[in-house]
Scaffold this motif. Structure first.
Motif, mmCIF file in Angstrom:
data_model
loop_
_atom_site.group_PDB
_atom_site.id
_atom_site.type_symbol
_atom_site.label_atom_id
_atom_site.label_comp_id
_atom_site.label_asym_id
_atom_site.label_seq_id
_atom_site.Cartn_x
_atom_site.Cartn_y
_atom_site.Cartn_z
ATOM 1 N N TYR A 18 -71.301 -32.185 -34.466
ATOM 2 C CA TYR A 18 -72.700 -31.851 -34.751
ATOM 3 C C TYR A 18 -72.875 -31.437 -36.218
ATOM 4 O O TYR A 18 -73.865 -31.793 -36.849
ATOM 5 N N SER A 19 -71.921 -30.700 -36.772
ATOM 6 C CA SER A 19 -72.016 -30.217 -38.156
ATOM 7 C C SER A 19 -72.077 -31.336 -39.185
ATOM 8 O O SER A 19 -72.656 -31.163 -40.252
ATOM 9 N N ASN A 23 -80.273 -28.590 -39.167
ATOM 10 C CA ASN A 23 -81.646 -28.363 -38.713
ATOM 11 C C ASN A 23 -82.111 -26.934 -38.976
ATOM 12 O O ASN A 23 -82.728 -26.292 -38.125
ATOM 13 N N GLY A 24 -81.751 -26.412 -40.150
ATOM 14 C CA GLY A 24 -82.206 -25.091 -40.577
ATOM 15 C C GLY A 24 -81.436 -23.908 -40.030
ATOM 16 O O GLY A 24 -81.791 -22.759 -40.289
ATOM 17 N N LYS A 25 -80.353 -24.163 -39.263
ATOM 18 C CA LYS A 25 -79.554 -23.081 -38.692
ATOM 19 C C LYS A 25 -78.079 -23.289 -39.030
ATOM 20 O O LYS A 25 -77.616 -24.425 -39.078
ATOM 21 N N PRO A 26 -77.325 -22.192 -39.162
ATOM 22 C CA PRO A 26 -75.882 -22.341 -39.358
ATOM 23 C C PRO A 26 -75.213 -22.906 -38.107
ATOM 24 O O PRO A 26 -75.633 -22.597 -36.994
ATOM 25 N N TRP A 83 -71.054 -23.711 -36.765
ATOM 26 C CA TRP A 83 -69.650 -23.423 -37.070
ATOM 27 C C TRP A 83 -68.757 -24.383 -36.302
ATOM 28 O O TRP A 83 -68.945 -24.586 -35.105
ATOM 29 N N THR A 84 -67.778 -24.949 -37.001
ATOM 30 C CA THR A 84 -66.854 -25.899 -36.391
ATOM 31 C C THR A 84 -65.429 -25.541 -36.778
ATOM 32 O O THR A 84 -65.135 -25.341 -37.960
ATOM 33 N N SER A 122 -69.688 -27.430 -28.448
ATOM 34 C CA SER A 122 -70.398 -28.273 -29.411
ATOM 35 C C SER A 122 -71.756 -27.669 -29.753
ATOM 36 O O SER A 122 -72.454 -27.140 -28.883
ATOM 37 N N GLY A 123 -72.120 -27.787 -31.020
ATOM 38 C CA GLY A 123 -73.439 -27.353 -31.466
ATOM 39 C C GLY A 123 -74.565 -28.166 -30.847
ATOM 40 O O GLY A 123 -75.712 -27.739 -30.854
ATOM 41 N N THR A 124 -74.259 -29.334 -30.292
ATOM 42 C CA THR A 124 -75.292 -30.120 -29.602
ATOM 43 C C THR A 124 -75.650 -29.495 -28.262
ATOM 44 O O THR A 124 -76.735 -29.707 -27.749
ATOM 45 N N LYS A 125 -74.723 -28.693 -27.695
ATOM 46 C CA LYS A 125 -74.935 -28.102 -26.376
ATOM 47 C C LYS A 125 -75.255 -26.619 -26.430
ATOM 48 O O LYS A 125 -75.832 -26.075 -25.495
#
Length: 183
Positions: A52-53, A24-27, A29-30, A83-86
């Motif tokens: 999320y990645s 969604n336009g942002k980096p 990291w996982t 998580s990138g979702t949170k």
């Protein structure tokens, strides 16, 4: 006699990496400990399908593989805890964008920009089959011939059954020469 311990994966430890992807336009990291070599210029990155990645990797067909050393281990571990979702992890690392659009961690001693060629799905996982577009290395981890020197690089290793991070060890011998001494 060997004991049968079941159908356990026994190919650990593996290098620990942080995968970068634009979501969604942002980096984002996982932390990833499941990856493999499938050719001289191809790798496979296997991630839980809940990450999320994955959405960004599928959309952009690009990811970065950033080797973790001891200096960046704490932040890398954090990338795997949240998580990138949170939480927005876009500013967790200083980064730049590779030619293929994947975010690359500046602090990583070695980063690979990869393009996704295929996705192989198994129960609970997506494995991204990638072509290495470019590999970037700090000059400090290169030998005098310009090759990676793992005695200097010392990537952190991940060991799955105990969920531990390990240090790389000492050199045991030169490949394709020790066996010649047997004859």
């Amino acid at each position: 006699m060997k004991k049968n311990i079941g159908s356990k994966l026994a190919l650990y430890p593996t290098p620990l990496v942080v995968v970068g992807a634009m979501v969604n336009g942002k980096p984002n990291w996982t932390l990833v400990g499941h990856l493999g070599i499938i050719g001289h210029d191809q790798v496979m990155v296997s991630m839980s399908d809940a990450h999320y990645s994955n959405q960004g990797i599928r959309d952009t067909k690009a990811l970065s593989i950033n080797i973790v050393d001891e200096v960046m281990l704490q932040k890398a571990d954090y990338a795997g805890c949240v998580s990138g979702t949170k939480e927005d992890k876009s500013e967790l690392f200083a980064y730049h964008i590779a030619d293929d659009g994947a975010p690359m961690i500046d602090a990583s001693p070695v980063s690979m920009a990869c393009t996704v060629e295929d996705v192989y799905k198994t129960e609970g996982f997506e494995s991204f089959i990638c072509k290495i577009a470019a590999t970037y290395a700090d000059e400090s981890v290169l030998d005098s011939s310009g090759r990676l020197d793992y005695n200097i690089l010392k990537p952190v290793l991940f060991e799955m059954p105990t969920y531990q991070y390990l240090k790389t060890g000492e050199v045991l011998g030169k490949c394709m020469s020790m066996g010649k001494e047997e004859n």
